[in-house]
Design a protein around this motif. Structure first.
Motif, PDB file in Angstrom:
ATOM      1  N   ALA A   1      43.114  46.150  42.637  1.00 36.96           N
ATOM      2  CA  ALA A   1      43.879  46.585  43.801  1.00 36.96           C
ATOM      3  C   ALA A   1      43.233  47.786  44.484  1.00 36.96           C
ATOM      4  O   ALA A   1      43.195  47.874  45.722  1.00 36.96           O
ATOM      5  CB  ALA A   1      45.306  46.926  43.381  1.00 36.96           C
ATOM      6  N   THR A   2      42.697  48.707  43.689  1.00 38.36           N
ATOM      7  CA  THR A   2      42.072  49.904  44.255  1.00 38.36           C
ATOM      8  C   THR A   2      40.811  49.551  45.027  1.00 38.36           C
ATOM      9  O   THR A   2      40.567  50.081  46.126  1.00 38.36           O
ATOM     10  CB  THR A   2      41.751  50.905  43.142  1.00 38.36           C
ATOM     11  N   PHE A   3      39.989  48.660  44.490  1.00 33.44           N
ATOM     12  CA  PHE A   3      38.778  48.256  45.203  1.00 33.44           C
ATOM     13  C   PHE A   3      39.120  47.495  46.486  1.00 33.44           C
ATOM     14  O   PHE A   3      38.443  47.650  47.509  1.00 33.44           O
ATOM     15  CB  PHE A   3      37.889  47.403  44.300  1.00 33.44           C
ATOM     16  N   MET A   4      40.151  46.685  46.459  1.00 33.92           N
ATOM     17  CA  MET A   4      40.562  45.977  47.673  1.00 33.92           C
ATOM     18  C   MET A   4      41.052  46.956  48.733  1.00 33.92           C
ATOM     19  O   MET A   4      40.729  46.821  49.925  1.00 33.92           O
ATOM     20  CB  MET A   4      41.652  44.963  47.330  1.00 33.92           C
ATOM     21  N   LEU A   5      41.826  47.949  48.310  1.00 33.68           N
ATOM     22  CA  LEU A   5      42.286  48.967  49.250  1.00 33.68           C
ATOM     23  C   LEU A   5      41.109  49.752  49.822  1.00 33.68           C
ATOM     24  O   LEU A   5      41.086  50.081  51.016  1.00 33.68           O
ATOM     25  CB  LEU A   5      43.266  49.911  48.551  1.00 33.68           C
ATOM     26  N   SER A   6      40.134  50.044  48.979  1.00 32.88           N
ATOM     27  CA  SER A   6      38.950  50.779  49.437  1.00 32.88           C
ATOM     28  C   SER A   6      38.185  49.984  50.485  1.00 32.88           C
ATOM     29  O   SER A   6      37.722  50.545  51.486  1.00 32.88           O
ATOM     30  CB  SER A   6      38.049  51.099  48.239  1.00 32.88           C
ATOM     31  N   ALA A   7      38.056  48.673  50.266  1.00 32.74           N
ATOM     32  CA  ALA A   7      37.369  47.832  51.251  1.00 32.74           C
ATOM     33  C   ALA A   7      38.110  47.821  52.578  1.00 32.74           C
ATOM     34  O   ALA A   7      37.502  47.912  53.652  1.00 32.74           O
ATOM     35  CB  ALA A   7      37.233  46.413  50.701  1.00 32.74           C
ATOM     36  N   MET A   8      39.439  47.747  52.536  1.00 30.55           N
ATOM     37  CA  MET A   8      40.243  47.749  53.763  1.00 30.55           C
ATOM     38  C   MET A   8      40.123  49.079  54.491  1.00 30.55           C
ATOM     39  O   MET A   8      40.032  49.122  55.723  1.00 30.55           O
ATOM     40  CB  MET A   8      41.705  47.476  53.423  1.00 30.55           C
TER      41      MET A   8
END
Length: 418
Positions: free
Chosen positions: A275-282
């Motif tokens: 979830a953290t990596f996905m948020l970082s990409a966004m």
């Protein structure tokens, strides 16, 4: 925040701020100039999004959640009263950090504005000062000059070395077909090493600007020297000599990494790393290279964690063996980081896929195999174990107190000699 109240403001602010940021990033990429950065107005929007969401969660923690449900960090950062409009705008739009940040907490900023920084930071040192806290706040001149020197060196290094070792040369057909594996690995490392100093320049300059205004004092170290690293965004030595993926991430864009941890990782019950990596990409933007980098970082991080948890304790008993382990893990970390962030620099899909295909997706495959083979402890199980351990300690403490109380009562009932 005012309309929804403290109970729901964190969700609404998160969705609205991120939605607006995404619209800005889409318009910048697809309506203006793809990859040219001449309309890069999203940088300030990224920082303000961090501030809005951070403050919303801190208000939610301080005014809508029970004290026993908060972590120690959430307790220390919780905001107990709703900010005024002036305080809110001052925190989000003050001139020191409007362009490049860095992010800082609302409580630290208000303490700086009200002139309480020295008192607050000295009180955090074991609840008392260290012999220097009675004096006025120290001068930031030496810290500012040192950071400006780092800015000059970083910018010079980037402008000179990057021209000699461009990242795009990693996908040059002649280089890929004729160079040896050792040469390609060395060039990959050097080209990404040359690409990092532009971030060193920007973050050190932003830090120096805040320090010049008096913001960033973080107490005194053990030798009595003033520390001006409260809002520092990087630790160059720990970045360049990182021996793990986590060590690199923890020292790169530090305030943003803390923001991801506070608003996502610590609050996500299932698969917090993903979830953290996905948020970082966004948050970084809508360039395909950003998504490819952060989605590659997920298996890399999980694999590195699995290897560290399963093998590290075998190598830390003897200093010589630990040194050998640190050298090997440093080489592996630098190769993995360089391999992961190439799409972040190339931005587009075609060159990024061309790079990974020239490496036969080898590190993707290795990291997935490591995840499948080595055992990993889930975050939920770890939280349950820590919670049960804490409960057990609390019960033991209560039983111990009760037993001592009973013993004292029994002793008091013994008749004393006259």
């Amino acid at each position: 925040m005012l309309l929804e109240g403290s109970r729901c403001c964190s969700r609404f602010c998160f969705v609205i701020a991120f939605g607006y940021l995404t619209l800005c990033q889409v318009s910048r990429v697809y309506l203006f100039d793809y990859g040219q950065y001449s309309a890069d107005f999203t940088g300030p929007m990224m920082i303000i999004t961090q501030k809005i969401t951070s403050l919303a969660f801190e208000i939610h923690d301080g005014m809508a959640r029970k004290e026993e449900h908060l972590t120690p960090v959430q307790k220390s950062l919780a905001v107990r009263t709703m900010p005024s409009l002036l305080e809110y705008l001052s925190y989000n739009c003050n001139f020191m950090g409007i362009l490049a940040g860095p992010l800082y907490t609302y409580k630290d900023y208000i303490a700086f504005i009200e002139g309480r920084t020295l008192h607050v930071k000295c009180a955090e040192v074991n609840g008392k000062g260290n012999g220097r806290c009675g004096k006025s706040e120290p001068s930031p001149v030496s810290a500012v000059l040192c950071k400006l020197l780092v800015c000059g060196i970083s910018l010079s290094f980037h402008l000179t070395v990057t021209k000699v070792f461009p990242v795009a040369y990693n996908i040059d057909e002649n280089f890929v077909t004729t160079a040896s594996l050792t040469s390609r690995v060395l060039y990959l490392y050097i080209s990404l090493l040359a690409a990092r100093p532009k971030y060193y320049f920007a973050w050190n300059l932003a830090d120096a600007i805040n320090n010049a205004a008096g913001f960033g004092f973080n107490g005194y170290d053990g030798k009595g020297n003033a520390r001006w690293d409260l809002i520092s965004n990087l630790n160059i030595v720990n970045i360049e000599f990182a021996t793990s993926f986590k060590m690199f991430i923890d020292n790169w864009n530090i305030q943003t990494a803390l923001w991801f941890k506070r608003v996502c990782y610590d609050r996500c019950l299932y698969h917090p790393t993903i979830a953290t990596f996905m948020l970082s990409a966004m948050w970084h933007g809508v360039y395909p290279g950003y998504c490819m980098t952060f989605f590659t970082g997920i298996p890399m991080t999980l694999a590195a964690r699995a290897i560290r948890n399963n093998f590290r304790f075998y190598f830390i008993k003897l200093p010589a063996v630990k040194l050998f382990y640190d050298v090997i893990t440093w080489i592996a970390t630098m190769i993995a980081i360089s391999y992961t962030v190439v799409p972040f620099v190339l931005l587009s899909v075609e060159p990024s896929l061309k790079f990974y295909s020239s490496w036969y997706y080898c590190l993707h495959i290795v990291s997935l195999l490591v995840i499948l083979v080595l055992p990993m402890k889930s975050r939920q199980k770890e939280n349950e174990q820590n919670h049960s351990k804490q409960k057990r300690l609390e019960v033991e403490n209560v039983l111990t107190i009760n037993s001592y109380s009973a013993m004292n009562n029994n002793l008091n009932q013994i008749p004393r000699p006259s």
